[in-house]
Design an enzyme around this catalytic site. Structure first.
Site, PDB file in Angstrom:
ATOM      1  CB  SER A 207      23.541  16.820 -17.336  1.00 16.65           C
ATOM      2  OG  SER A 207      24.061  17.091 -16.057  1.00 16.65           O
ATOM      3  CG  HIS A 253      22.860  12.572 -18.749  1.00 15.57           C
ATOM      4  ND1 HIS A 253      23.777  11.978 -17.900  1.00 15.57           N
ATOM      5  CD2 HIS A 253      22.474  13.715 -18.127  1.00 15.57           C
ATOM      6  CE1 HIS A 253      23.933  12.726 -16.826  1.00 15.57           C
ATOM      7  NE2 HIS A 253      23.140  13.782 -16.934  1.00 15.57           N
TER       8      HIS A 253
END
Length: 303
Positions: A207, A253
């Site tokens: 991610s 993230h």
């Protein structure tokens, strides 16, 4: 006054019945075609099709008559990379590596696989007392965690995002720059997760790198003056999920997003005459920042 054959106005050649000059490489072959670069007459055997007209073999061999090597005139991407025949090659390789690791995890126990415990991002034991993983010197976990997935939904979402975001960026940046961007964004996500996550909280997944590609896409679209609304909406939705959905490492993230956008900015805004230097400097600075963050966190945990 008749012109004398062999004067400076015209090469010594054999003229046909129509008074055409001979090819400068084959003087016995009259021709009405001239090289668009050097203006010398060329016969059909010597004609090399160009974007406009024909060029002679000498001009093509010497880089189009510019005095530079032929590769210097080769088309380049917006970031200065060479245009590849397959703009998805690196994306396919990354997909293949992620898929191979995921299959290996499933084959060795899924969420209970020993591969997860061996290669995920971890700095302390589950009780927060004993340094393990990165804090114990296993820095490779910063990289291996980027290719590690436990759940099918997590894996599928990241790979679909990689397939959607990867090829346009790879085509725009070139293979080498795209690879550097992906790895640095993933490392940036790992570093921030290691810095801010609770001790003993494991982290894994692509991610961080995917968010880096998302940030790079926004930078590229801005550089090309394209409509920013679609990518900004997508970014907003993903950030909302990041902070509202439980059990998501938002640190990875955000870290990947920041590093990916910063590296892409340095790549697409570098001055053309110093492009390579600026690209190398951008990547080195990003890598050193990752190392600094990891060192600071390690000192906090073990100091």
């Amino acid at each position: 006054m008749d012109q004398v054959p062999g004067s400076p106005k015209e090469p010594q050649d054999v003229r046909g019945d129509e008074g055409l000059p001979g090819c400068h490489r084959h003087p016995d072959r009259p021709t009405g075609i001239r090289c668009t670069r050097c203006d010398q007459p060329i016969c059909p055997e010597c004609m090399i099709s160009a974007s406009v007209g024909f060029q002679c073999p000498d001009c093509v061999r010497n880089g189009g008559g510019t005095g530079h090597a032929p590769q210097a005139a080769a088309p380049r991407t917006i970031a200065g990379g060479t245009i590849a025949a397959d703009p998805r090659l690196i994306t396919k390789i990354l997909l293949g590596i992620n898929a191979a690791v995921f299959i290996a995890v499933l084959a060795t126990g899924g969420e209970m696989s020993e591969l997860v415990g061996r290669f995920d991002l971890l700095g302390f034991d589950q009780y927060g007392y004993q340094p393990v993983g990165v804090a114990a010197g296993e820095w490779y976990r910063l990289l291996t965690a980027m290719f590690l997935h436990q759940q099918i939904a997590h894996f599928a979402f990241n790979m679909l995002s990689l397939w959607w975001l990867g090829p346009p960026l790879e085509a725009a940046l070139g293979r080498l720059r795209f690879t550097a961007l992906y790895l640095l964004a993933g490392l940036g996500g790992s570093a921030l997760s290691y810095l801010l996550a609770a001790p003993g909280q494991p982290s894994l997944g692509a991610s961080g790198a995917i968010f880096g590609l998302l940030g790079a896409t926004a930078v590229l679209l801005r550089r090309l003056n394209y409509d920013m609304k679609p990518v900004l909406i997508l970014l907003g939705i993903n950030l909302a999920f990041t902070f509202l959905w439980p059990h998501i490492a938002w640190q990875a993230h955000v870290g990947g997003l920041v590093v990916g956008a910063a590296v892409a900015f340095g790549m697409v805004h570098a001055p053309r005459d110093r492009r390579t230097l600026m690209h190398v400097a951008t990547c080195v600075v990003a890598f050193l920042a990752v190392i600094a963050v990891v060192c600071v966190r390690t000192l906090q945990l073990v100091g």
